[in-house]
Design a protein around this motif. Structure first.
Motif, mmCIF file in Angstrom:
data_model
loop_
_atom_site.group_PDB
_atom_site.id
_atom_site.type_symbol
_atom_site.label_atom_id
_atom_site.label_comp_id
_atom_site.label_asym_id
_atom_site.label_seq_id
_atom_site.Cartn_x
_atom_site.Cartn_y
_atom_site.Cartn_z
ATOM 1 N N ALA A 112 0.837 -1.205 0.000
ATOM 2 C CA ALA A 112 0.000 0.000 0.000
ATOM 3 C C ALA A 112 0.871 1.253 0.000
ATOM 4 C CB ALA A 112 -0.935 -0.003 1.203
ATOM 5 N N GLU A 113 1.929 1.238 0.790
ATOM 6 C CA GLU A 113 2.844 2.385 0.825
ATOM 7 C C GLU A 113 3.534 2.573 -0.522
ATOM 8 O OE1 GLU A 113 5.596 2.009 4.010
ATOM 9 O OE2 GLU A 113 4.056 2.031 5.585
ATOM 10 N N ILE A 114 3.893 1.462 -1.149
ATOM 11 C CA ILE A 114 4.594 1.530 -2.437
ATOM 12 C C ILE A 114 3.692 2.123 -3.520
ATOM 13 C CG2 ILE A 114 5.583 0.134 -4.299
ATOM 14 C CD1 ILE A 114 6.579 -1.800 -2.082
ATOM 15 N N VAL A 115 2.438 1.649 -3.609
ATOM 16 C CA VAL A 115 1.550 2.156 -4.664
ATOM 17 C C VAL A 115 1.135 3.598 -4.390
ATOM 18 C CG1 VAL A 115 0.711 -0.092 -5.441
ATOM 19 C CG2 VAL A 115 -0.490 1.082 -3.592
ATOM 20 N N GLN A 116 0.994 3.958 -3.121
ATOM 21 C CA GLN A 116 0.667 5.347 -2.797
ATOM 22 C C GLN A 116 1.814 6.276 -3.177
ATOM 23 O OE1 GLN A 116 -0.676 4.370 1.378
ATOM 24 N NE2 GLN A 116 -2.178 5.951 0.934
ATOM 25 N N ARG A 117 3.031 5.825 -2.915
ATOM 26 C CA ARG A 117 4.196 6.635 -3.278
ATOM 27 C C ARG A 117 4.266 6.825 -4.794
ATOM 28 N NH1 ARG A 117 8.183 3.558 -1.168
ATOM 29 N NH2 ARG A 117 8.720 2.589 -3.164
ATOM 30 N N ALA A 118 4.022 5.749 -5.532
ATOM 31 C CA ALA A 118 4.049 5.832 -6.993
ATOM 32 C C ALA A 118 2.936 6.736 -7.514
ATOM 33 C CB ALA A 118 3.916 4.439 -7.594
ATOM 34 N N ALA A 119 1.765 6.656 -6.887
ATOM 35 C CA ALA A 119 0.646 7.512 -7.300
ATOM 36 C C ALA A 119 0.978 8.979 -7.053
ATOM 37 C CB ALA A 119 -0.621 7.115 -6.547
ATOM 38 N N ASN A 120 1.664 9.262 -5.949
ATOM 39 C CA ASN A 120 2.056 10.644 -5.648
ATOM 40 C C ASN A 120 3.057 11.170 -6.670
ATOM 41 O OD1 ASN A 120 0.419 10.743 -3.384
ATOM 42 N ND2 ASN A 120 2.049 10.101 -1.979
ATOM 43 N N VAL A 121 4.017 10.325 -7.051
ATOM 44 C CA VAL A 121 4.998 10.722 -8.067
ATOM 45 C C VAL A 121 4.291 10.993 -9.391
ATOM 46 C CG1 VAL A 121 6.960 9.935 -9.456
ATOM 47 C CG2 VAL A 121 6.922 9.495 -6.991
ATOM 48 N N THR A 122 3.354 10.127 -9.738
ATOM 49 C CA THR A 122 2.609 10.299 -10.987
ATOM 50 C C THR A 122 1.793 11.581 -10.958
ATOM 51 O OG1 THR A 122 2.464 7.887 -11.199
ATOM 52 C CG2 THR A 122 0.984 9.195 -12.574
ATOM 53 N N GLN A 123 1.216 11.894 -9.799
ATOM 54 C CA GLN A 123 0.452 13.135 -9.658
ATOM 55 C C GLN A 123 1.336 14.352 -9.932
ATOM 56 O OE1 GLN A 123 -1.304 13.718 -5.802
ATOM 57 N NE2 GLN A 123 -2.337 15.597 -6.379
ATOM 58 N N VAL A 124 2.540 14.338 -9.396
ATOM 59 C CA VAL A 124 3.474 15.443 -9.639
ATOM 60 C C VAL A 124 3.827 15.517 -11.124
ATOM 61 C CG1 VAL A 124 5.799 16.310 -9.187
ATOM 62 C CG2 VAL A 124 4.419 15.394 -7.305
ATOM 63 N N ASN A 125 4.069 14.352 -11.727
ATOM 64 C CA ASN A 125 4.444 14.316 -13.144
ATOM 65 C C ASN A 125 3.342 14.841 -14.054
ATOM 66 O OD1 ASN A 125 6.900 13.203 -12.464
ATOM 67 N ND2 ASN A 125 6.329 11.098 -12.976
ATOM 68 N N LEU A 126 2.087 14.725 -13.614
ATOM 69 C CA LEU A 126 0.970 15.200 -14.433
ATOM 70 C C LEU A 126 1.083 16.689 -14.744
ATOM 71 C CD1 LEU A 126 -2.094 13.311 -12.899
ATOM 72 C CD2 LEU A 126 -1.387 13.254 -15.298
ATOM 73 N N ASP A 127 1.760 17.429 -13.885
ATOM 74 C CA ASP A 127 1.921 18.869 -14.113
ATOM 75 C C ASP A 127 2.870 19.166 -15.271
ATOM 76 O OD1 ASP A 127 0.234 19.472 -12.037
ATOM 77 O OD2 ASP A 127 1.838 19.732 -10.563
ATOM 78 N N TYR A 128 3.616 18.145 -15.722
ATOM 79 C CA TYR A 128 4.657 18.395 -16.718
ATOM 80 C C TYR A 128 4.423 17.666 -18.036
ATOM 81 C CZ TYR A 128 6.975 20.132 -12.541
ATOM 82 O OH TYR A 128 7.271 20.821 -11.389
ATOM 83 N N VAL A 129 3.251 17.038 -18.198
ATOM 84 C CA VAL A 129 2.979 16.330 -19.460
ATOM 85 C C VAL A 129 1.996 17.127 -20.310
ATOM 86 C CG1 VAL A 129 3.444 14.077 -18.479
ATOM 87 C CG2 VAL A 129 1.104 14.948 -18.429
#
Length: 250
Positions: free
Chosen positions: A233-250
């Motif tokens: 759960a911690e791993i997928v949440q961390r990945a989701a947070n990174v993806t959320q940040v990346n959304l600002d740059y695509v």
């Protein structure tokens, strides 16, 4: 005229779906399975062959890879697919399990990307595969971040189909679970879609808190105990947070 055109499109896609489901078929076989006149099926098949979406060999018709081309182009238009970057590959390496990125489309959960770790169970999951939102961890993660009215509309249209004995089929129970998912930040399904499998998923939100998709890890119940669930759960949440940040740059 519009009604006739709509029926024509529907018939064409019924034929395409039948071919995709069964691999191939002859005109007479398709006509029987679809309860359509042989001449009608033949005419539609000829049109599909001329556009390159269906091929014929020895009177056997089959869909072509043109559909793969269309799906590939559509996937690369999805911002969440571009934003997820190497996260799925990293999760697969870290957990050893089956990892997917999914989005909601037409009231269903659709796989956009798949990565398999070294210990992954073959789930026959592939980009484009669909599943009910209520019966899968990623679907519930997505539903938990939709307005209640939208969730009710989806239930009204799709129902709560029982996939296994553990599938949630009571709307009240589903809404209770969606509230918990929203609070804890991830969703779990324990054999609700596939018996014997545990799936853990985190939603991907944009900076406006709009749901854009979900990242999911699946593995056998025998391998994913309570402690490992929390770790994943911690791993997928961390990945989701990174993806959320990346959304600002695509």
């Amino acid at each position: 005229m519009t009604g006739t055109s709509n029926r024509s499109v529907e018939r064409a896609f019924r034929i395409v779906d039948e071919l995709a489901e069964n691999g191939s078929g002859r005109v007479s076989e398709l006509a029987e399975r679809l309860d359509m006149p042989v001449s009608t099926v033949h005419n539609y098949l000829q049109a599909l062959v001329s556009t390159g979406y269906v091929t014929v060999e020895d009177k056997e018709y089959a869909t072509t890879t043109r559909f793969l081309e269309v799906g590939h182009r559509q996937r690369h238009r999805l911002e969440v697919f571009k934003a997820v970057s190497d996260e799925l590959q990293d999760i697969a390496a870290e957990t050893g399990e089956h990892v997917t990125l999914l989005v909601e489309e037409n009231d269903q959960c659709v796989i956009v990307a798949v990565q398999e770790g070294p210990d992954a169970v073959n789930l026959f999951a592939y980009p484009g595969a669909r599943m009910p939102l209520h019966a899968a961890a990623p679907g519930k993660a997505i539903l938990a971040h939709m307005p209640d009215d939208r969730v009710r509309e989806i239930i009204d249209r799709q129902g709560l189909v029982e996939m296994t004995k553990r599938t949630i089929t009571d709307p009240d129970v589903l809404f209770e679970q969606l509230e918990r998912i929203s609070e804890q930040g991830y969703a779990v399904d324990e054999g609700e879609r596939i018996a014997g499998m545990v799936c853990i998923s985190a939603p991907v939100l944009d900076k406006g808190d709009r749901i854009r998709g979900a990242i999911c890890v699946c593995g056998p119940q025998s391998r994913i105990d309570e402690a490992r669930r929390e770790e994943i759960a911690e791993i997928v949440q961390r990945a989701a947070n990174v993806t959320q940040v990346n959304l600002d740059y695509v």
